[in-house]
Scaffold this motif. Structure first.
Motif, PDB file in Angstrom:
ATOM      1  N   ASN A 335       0.815  -1.207   0.000  1.00 50.38           N
ATOM      2  CA  ASN A 335       0.000   0.000   0.000  1.00 50.38           C
ATOM      3  C   ASN A 335       0.853   1.263   0.000  1.00 50.38           C
ATOM      4  N   GLY A 336       2.102   1.136   0.469  1.00 53.21           N
ATOM      5  CA  GLY A 336       3.020   2.281   0.417  1.00 53.21           C
ATOM      6  C   GLY A 336       3.358   2.673  -1.005  1.00 53.21           C
ATOM      7  N   VAL A 337       3.636   1.675  -1.874  1.00 59.26           N
ATOM      8  CA  VAL A 337       3.976   2.017  -3.264  1.00 59.26           C
ATOM      9  C   VAL A 337       2.749   2.510  -4.023  1.00 59.26           C
ATOM     10  N   VAL A 338       1.559   2.092  -3.607  1.00 53.06           N
ATOM     11  CA  VAL A 338       0.344   2.634  -4.227  1.00 53.06           C
ATOM     12  C   VAL A 338       0.195   4.105  -3.851  1.00 53.06           C
ATOM     13  N   LEU A 339       0.401   4.409  -2.569  1.00 51.95           N
ATOM     14  CA  LEU A 339       0.235   5.774  -2.070  1.00 51.95           C
ATOM     15  C   LEU A 339       1.213   6.744  -2.741  1.00 51.95           C
ATOM     16  N   PHE A 340       2.455   6.292  -2.929  1.00 48.63           N
ATOM     17  CA  PHE A 340       3.484   7.163  -3.519  1.00 48.63           C
ATOM     18  C   PHE A 340       3.829   6.750  -4.957  1.00 48.63           C
ATOM     19  N   GLY A 341       2.864   6.120  -5.617  1.00 44.60           N
ATOM     20  CA  GLY A 341       3.103   5.566  -6.945  1.00 44.60           C
ATOM     21  C   GLY A 341       3.554   6.581  -7.974  1.00 44.60           C
ATOM     22  N   LEU A 362      -0.176  -0.929 -10.301  1.00 46.47           N
ATOM     23  CA  LEU A 362       0.115  -0.932  -8.869  1.00 46.47           C
ATOM     24  C   LEU A 362      -1.157  -0.970  -8.024  1.00 46.47           C
ATOM     25  N   ARG A 363      -2.178  -0.205  -8.427  1.00 43.01           N
ATOM     26  CA  ARG A 363      -3.413  -0.133  -7.633  1.00 43.01           C
ATOM     27  C   ARG A 363      -4.126  -1.479  -7.543  1.00 43.01           C
TER      28      ARG A 363
END
Length: 451
Positions: A335-341, A362-363
């Motif tokens: 979820n971190g890479v989704v948030l800062f994708g 990513l989502r």
């Protein structure tokens, strides 16, 4: 045993969680460094050689895995066998397994080099790689596959060290090789304008360095896992055991790649920009996967050693703690890479359309990536207990076959990248559930057999 203990972890006695973390954290960093080899390729190519070169590097990933995974699976067999013998204090068996593993790695690497050179173009054509990309993809693959002998040598040597509890020295060697890879990428691509050939060559050279360091480490070690050219001999009985454990894992990985090749072919049908976005997204996603996969490798080694010591109470604790750990890693990092994708993908490309395609991947995938981690840890525990065919069959049905069916049903009815990507989390959830039942059955069976 006479080995120096400074790099080893006693997996069979004492509290577990601290030792699991001590073993897992260097593996996570090692996996991330290996991904940085490819990430450096992708970033440098995306920034300095354009979208076609970026697509060319990314389009080879699933095909490379298809050709390589059988031999990577054999390294799992090496890890399980060395861990079991080491936990059972069988020093001669450990030595014979180590020397057999080194022969397998070099012979397999030579075979893959030849296969990659011959098969690269026809297989990429079968994947419907666009005309404006395929020439660069073939060039990248052929140079990359020239490094297969050293790549396998590093992987098999690392499997030996993991089996005795040493995950720190492979990390040190990858740091050295990673720095060399990044420097050579910049030199070859930015300085000499070599494009995809430059990044492939940089990867091969850096892999030579990491392989040389791992062999030097094994030669300078003391005790049963020491490597010596004078003792280099194929033990066919050990080869058979390695194959029985590792070959199903390798076949599973290869057939998994068949479904991923089909999915990559479907992505290719959306054009070069979508391919570039998918490449960047999957590269970011790989950092989450390799962190979770470190827990899978931990589960294999800890379960294997404790099986050798017949410590079934500890095996139950290992399973529980590894499942909790991988779930936390998957939720936090996914979820971190989704948030800062958007910010992360901006490193790979400045093209907003490429970034948008990457975020779409990513989502869908990273939000539920913890399911993949749980599935892999359960598989690792079953393999550590000596069962290889059962998890292979379950994984192939639950992930490979299921995804192929999905392509020809749901994706055929609704042709979109979103529909394509949804096949991943659905297949992970179904497969993990079946693996949990299988692990319960295997545990009961092993306890009755040895308890």
């Amino acid at each position: 045993m006479k080995e120096k203990k400074s790099f080893e972890i006693d997996m069979c006695t004492g509290p577990l969680l601290g030792k699991i973390l001590l073993f897992t954290l260097p593996l996570i960093l090692s996996g991330i460094l290996q991904l940085l080899f490819n990430a450096a390729d992708v970033v440098v190519v995306g920034r300095y050689a354009g979208n076609e070169s970026l697509a060319a590097v990314g389009s080879t990933g699933s095909l490379t895995n298809l050709l390589v995974n059988v031999f990577i699976g054999l390294s799992v067999g090496v890890n399980v066998l060395v861990a079991r013998y080491y936990g059972g204090k069988k020093e001669d068996e450990v030595s014979a397994t180590v020397h057999t593993a080194m022969i397998i790695s070099v012979a397999g690497g030579v075979f893959l080099t030849a296969l990659g050179f011959v098969a690269a173009k026809p297989l990429l054509e079968l994947m419907d790689t666009p005309e404006n990309v395929i020439r660069l993809s073939v060039l990248y693959m052929r140079i990359y596959f020239a490094g297969m002998p050293v790549m396998l040598l590093y992987n098999f040597g690392s499997a030996v060290l993991r089996a005795i509890g040493d995950t720190r020295r492979p990390l040190f060697y990858l740091i050295i090789a990673g720095v060399i890879n990044v420097c050579l990428n910049l030199c070859f691509v930015v300085g000499f304008h070599m494009g995809v050939a430059g990044v492939a060559l940089a990867t091969v050279i850096s892999q030579c360095v990491s392989a040389g360091l791992i062999v030097r480490c094994l030669m300078r070690s003391e005790g049963c896992f020491q490597f010596s050219f004078s003792r280099l001999k194929m033990d066919w009985e050990k080869f058979g055991r390695i194959a029985r454990i590792g070959l199903p894992a390798g076949v599973q990985g290869a057939l998994f790649s068949v479904s991923n090749v089909l999915i990559q072919s479907s992505v290719n049908s959306f054009g070069a920009v979508a391919m570039a976005g998918n490449t960047a997204g999957s590269n970011v996603e790989g950092f989450v996967y390799t962190s979770m996969n470190a827990v899978h490798q931990t589960a294999v080694s800890f379960t294997g050693q404790n099986l050798g010591g017949r410590k079934f109470d500890r095996i139950r604790k290992i399973i529980l703690e590894c499942v909790i750990l991988v779930t936390l890693i998957g939720l936090f990092m996914g979820n971190g890479v989704v948030l800062f994708g958007h910010q992360i993908l901006g490193v790979y490309s400045s093209d907003e359309e490429v970034i948008a395609y990457g975020i779409q991947r990513l989502r869908v995938i990273c939000t539920w990536y913890c399911l993949c981690g749980i599935m892999d840890v359960l598989v690792g525990c079953i393999r550590g207990l000596g069962y290889a065919v059962m998890p292979m069959i379950v994984s192939l049905m639950g992930a490979c076959v299921f995804r192929i069916i999905w392509l020809y049903t749901f994706f055929a009815w609704s042709r979109s990248l979103h529909t394509l990507y949804v096949s991943y989390p659905v297949s992970w959830a179904l497969t993990a559930a079946v693996h949990a039942v299988c692990l319960f059955i295997v545990q009961r069976r092993m306890e009755k057999k040895f308890g």
